[in-house]
Scaffold this motif. Structure first.
Motif, PDB file in Angstrom:
ATOM      1  N   LEU A 175       0.819  -1.289   0.043  1.00  0.00           N
ATOM      2  CA  LEU A 175      -0.082   0.051   0.089  1.00  0.00           C
ATOM      3  C   LEU A 175       1.050   1.210  -0.015  1.00  0.00           C
ATOM      4  CD1 LEU A 175      -2.768  -1.084   2.525  1.00  0.00           C
ATOM      5  CD2 LEU A 175      -3.056  -0.812  -0.100  1.00  0.00           C
ATOM      6  N   LYS A 176       1.870   0.977   0.851  1.00  0.00           N
ATOM      7  CA  LYS A 176       2.773   2.352   0.718  1.00  0.00           C
ATOM      8  C   LYS A 176       3.510   2.580  -0.429  1.00  0.00           C
ATOM      9  CE  LYS A 176       3.686   2.326   5.557  1.00  0.00           C
ATOM     10  NZ  LYS A 176       4.517   2.093   6.739  1.00  0.00           N
ATOM     11  N   ASP A 177       3.880   1.280  -1.144  1.00  0.00           N
ATOM     12  CA  ASP A 177       4.467   1.768  -2.765  1.00  0.00           C
ATOM     13  C   ASP A 177       3.591   2.107  -3.769  1.00  0.00           C
ATOM     14  OD1 ASP A 177       6.709   0.390  -1.755  1.00  0.00           O
ATOM     15  OD2 ASP A 177       6.394  -1.507  -2.448  1.00  0.00           O
ATOM     16  N   MET A 178       2.200   1.496  -3.365  1.00  0.00           N
ATOM     17  CA  MET A 178       0.935   2.249  -4.408  1.00  0.00           C
ATOM     18  C   MET A 178       0.731   3.734  -4.054  1.00  0.00           C
ATOM     19  SD  MET A 178      -1.631  -0.697  -3.849  1.00  0.00           S
ATOM     20  CE  MET A 178      -2.426  -1.009  -5.363  1.00  0.00           C
ATOM     21  N   LEU A 179       0.938   4.287  -2.754  1.00  0.00           N
ATOM     22  CA  LEU A 179       0.703   5.781  -2.666  1.00  0.00           C
ATOM     23  C   LEU A 179       2.098   6.294  -3.382  1.00  0.00           C
ATOM     24  CD1 LEU A 179      -0.376   8.098  -0.972  1.00  0.00           C
ATOM     25  CD2 LEU A 179       0.814   7.450   0.764  1.00  0.00           C
ATOM     26  N   ALA A 180       3.389   5.949  -3.005  1.00  0.00           N
ATOM     27  CA  ALA A 180       4.333   6.597  -3.450  1.00  0.00           C
ATOM     28  C   ALA A 180       4.333   6.625  -5.254  1.00  0.00           C
ATOM     29  CB  ALA A 180       5.718   5.889  -3.165  1.00  0.00           C
ATOM     30  N   VAL A 181       3.895   5.582  -5.906  1.00  0.00           N
ATOM     31  CA  VAL A 181       3.588   5.654  -7.145  1.00  0.00           C
ATOM     32  C   VAL A 181       2.487   6.739  -7.528  1.00  0.00           C
ATOM     33  CG1 VAL A 181       2.807   4.340  -9.291  1.00  0.00           C
ATOM     34  CG2 VAL A 181       4.341   3.329  -7.394  1.00  0.00           C
TER      35      VAL A 181
ATOM     36  N   SER B 179     -10.895   6.663   9.769  1.00  0.00           N
ATOM     37  CA  SER B 179     -10.325   6.822   8.320  1.00  0.00           C
ATOM     38  C   SER B 179     -10.846   8.210   7.827  1.00  0.00           C
ATOM     39  CB  SER B 179     -10.522   5.505   7.347  1.00  0.00           C
ATOM     40  OG  SER B 179      -9.927   4.340   7.888  1.00  0.00           O
ATOM     41  N   ARG B 180     -12.168   8.282   7.809  1.00  0.00           N
ATOM     42  CA  ARG B 180     -12.761   9.522   7.235  1.00  0.00           C
ATOM     43  C   ARG B 180     -12.315  10.824   8.132  1.00  0.00           C
ATOM     44  NH1 ARG B 180     -19.138   8.472   6.790  1.00  0.00           N
ATOM     45  NH2 ARG B 180     -19.019  10.403   6.063  1.00  0.00           N
ATOM     46  N   ALA B 181     -11.936  10.535   9.646  1.00  0.00           N
ATOM     47  CA  ALA B 181     -11.541  11.615  10.127  1.00  0.00           C
ATOM     48  C   ALA B 181     -10.133  12.209   9.914  1.00  0.00           C
ATOM     49  CB  ALA B 181     -11.769  11.322  11.821  1.00  0.00           C
ATOM     50  N   LEU B 182      -9.416  11.084   9.724  1.00  0.00           N
ATOM     51  CA  LEU B 182      -8.029  11.206   9.139  1.00  0.00           C
ATOM     52  C   LEU B 182      -7.972  11.970   7.773  1.00  0.00           C
ATOM     53  CD1 LEU B 182      -5.955   8.203   9.659  1.00  0.00           C
ATOM     54  CD2 LEU B 182      -5.466  10.554  10.399  1.00  0.00           C
ATOM     55  N   THR B 183      -8.806  11.771   6.903  1.00  0.00           N
ATOM     56  CA  THR B 183      -9.018  12.422   5.621  1.00  0.00           C
ATOM     57  C   THR B 183      -9.561  13.716   5.883  1.00  0.00           C
ATOM     58  OG1 THR B 183     -11.408  11.619   5.248  1.00  0.00           O
ATOM     59  CG2 THR B 183      -9.296  10.419   4.219  1.00  0.00           C
ATOM     60  N   ASN B 184     -10.269  13.916   6.809  1.00  0.00           N
ATOM     61  CA  ASN B 184     -10.800  15.227   7.424  1.00  0.00           C
ATOM     62  C   ASN B 184      -9.709  16.266   7.931  1.00  0.00           C
ATOM     63  OD1 ASN B 184     -13.361  14.936   6.374  1.00  0.00           O
ATOM     64  ND2 ASN B 184     -14.136  14.633   8.325  1.00  0.00           N
ATOM     65  N   TYR B 185      -8.798  15.650   8.595  1.00  0.00           N
ATOM     66  CA  TYR B 185      -7.596  16.434   9.270  1.00  0.00           C
ATOM     67  C   TYR B 185      -6.583  16.542   8.226  1.00  0.00           C
ATOM     68  CZ  TYR B 185      -4.497  17.798  13.069  1.00  0.00           C
ATOM     69  OH  TYR B 185      -3.728  18.608  13.697  1.00  0.00           O
ATOM     70  N   GLU B 186      -6.566  15.335   7.414  1.00  0.00           N
ATOM     71  CA  GLU B 186      -5.123  15.572   6.494  1.00  0.00           C
ATOM     72  C   GLU B 186      -5.761  15.185   5.056  1.00  0.00           C
ATOM     73  OE1 GLU B 186      -1.079  14.605   7.160  1.00  0.00           O
ATOM     74  OE2 GLU B 186      -1.686  13.982   9.176  1.00  0.00           O
ATOM     75  N   PRO B 187      -6.169  15.950   4.296  1.00  0.00           N
ATOM     76  CA  PRO B 187      -6.913  15.357   3.076  1.00  0.00           C
ATOM     77  C   PRO B 187      -5.890  14.857   2.085  1.00  0.00           C
ATOM     78  CG  PRO B 187      -7.674  17.802   3.367  1.00  0.00           C
ATOM     79  CD  PRO B 187      -6.357  17.390   4.289  1.00  0.00           C
ATOM     80  N   GLU B 188      -4.545  14.999   2.292  1.00  0.00           N
ATOM     81  CA  GLU B 188      -3.693  14.288   1.471  1.00  0.00           C
ATOM     82  C   GLU B 188      -3.671  12.682   1.770  1.00  0.00           C
ATOM     83  OE1 GLU B 188      -1.849  16.449   3.810  1.00  0.00           O
ATOM     84  OE2 GLU B 188      -3.054  17.884   2.852  1.00  0.00           O
ATOM     85  N   LEU B 189      -4.140  12.224   2.832  1.00  0.00           N
ATOM     86  CA  LEU B 189      -4.217  10.976   2.977  1.00  0.00           C
ATOM     87  C   LEU B 189      -5.198  10.100   2.467  1.00  0.00           C
ATOM     88  CD1 LEU B 189      -3.396  11.087   6.896  1.00  0.00           C
ATOM     89  CD2 LEU B 189      -1.815  10.639   5.128  1.00  0.00           C
ATOM     90  N   ARG B 190      -6.031  10.904   1.732  1.00  0.00           N
ATOM     91  CA  ARG B 190      -7.471  10.325   0.999  1.00  0.00           C
ATOM     92  C   ARG B 190      -6.980   9.202   0.095  1.00  0.00           C
ATOM     93  NH1 ARG B 190     -12.759  10.414   0.414  1.00  0.00           N
ATOM     94  NH2 ARG B 190     -13.458  10.309  -1.653  1.00  0.00           N
ATOM     95  N   GLY B 191      -5.864   9.266  -0.727  1.00  0.00           N
ATOM     96  CA  GLY B 191      -5.422   8.540  -1.780  1.00  0.00           C
ATOM     97  C   GLY B 191      -5.264   6.981  -0.961  1.00  0.00           C
ATOM     98  N   ILE B 192      -4.383   6.995  -0.037  1.00  0.00           N
ATOM     99  CA  ILE B 192      -3.798   5.812   0.292  1.00  0.00           C
ATOM    100  C   ILE B 192      -4.928   5.048   1.216  1.00  0.00           C
ATOM    101  CG2 ILE B 192      -2.708   6.984   2.615  1.00  0.00           C
ATOM    102  CD1 ILE B 192      -1.248   3.862   0.687  1.00  0.00           C
ATOM    103  N   LEU B 193      -5.772   5.898   1.928  1.00  0.00           N
ATOM    104  CA  LEU B 193      -6.722   5.336   2.568  1.00  0.00           C
ATOM    105  C   LEU B 193      -7.986   4.589   1.789  1.00  0.00           C
ATOM    106  CD1 LEU B 193      -7.131   7.794   5.636  1.00  0.00           C
ATOM    107  CD2 LEU B 193      -6.125   5.378   5.549  1.00  0.00           C
TER     108      LEU B 193
END
Length: 169
Positions: free
Chosen positions: A11-17, A123-137
């Protein structure tokens, strides 16, 4: 992708790509607007998570990684390690382990459904706090609400589909 399992490293590799492809493209006026963080006056983000009949109201804020569920520590509320592991998955995938305090209230369903609801809410709260995390989640599948619920009982049946025993005579 049926039958394949993903690890945290995958998942981290997918996020990096994904980040490399988005940074390589030049932003245009027609692209999506950048999402703004949603935080209250105390620096918390809120989200609602659902699973089966369970509903979790989740607040996260920067902290030491404390998790309170219905005013109890997570070890007391979710005694099984598997359920506690479910709660930490969004933080591990987003590489934010022990960086946020979580306070949540959960109602309805059983412990397994409640743990899934809290994970969805985190997961939804994390995307509200940091919208950049939406892709990986989203790639990890944590933002999708699991729609499976118990089937209702029908009349003339013992359970949802189980019939009464047939008697020939």
């Amino acid at each position: 992708m049926s039958g394949t399992t993903r690890t945290l490293a995958d998942l981290k590799d997918m996020l990096a790509v994904q980040q490399a492809t988005t940074q390589g493209a030049a932003p245009e006026a027609g692209d999506q607007p950048r999402r703004e963080p949603k935080r209250d006056g105390l620096g918390r983000s809120y989200a609602t998570g659902r699973r089966k009949n369970a509903v979790a109201r989740v607040w996260i804020k920067p902290g030491r990684g404390d998790i309170l569920v219905n005013n109890k520590k997570v070890v007391q509320y979710f005694a099984r390690p598997v359920l506690r592991m479910l709660l930490t998955q969004p933080f591990l995938v987003a590489d934010r382990y022990n960086q946020f305090d979580v306070f949540c209230t959960v109602t309805g369903g059983g412990l397994s459904g409640q743990a899934g609801a809290v994970r969805h809410g985190i997961s939804r709260a994390l995307t509200n706090y940091e919208p950049e995390l939406r892709g990986i989640l989203k790639v990890a599948g944590f933002l999708t609400r699991d729609p499976r619920v118990v089937e209702r009982k029908k009349y003339g049946k013992m359970k949802a589909r189980r019939s009464f025993q047939f008697s020939k005579r």
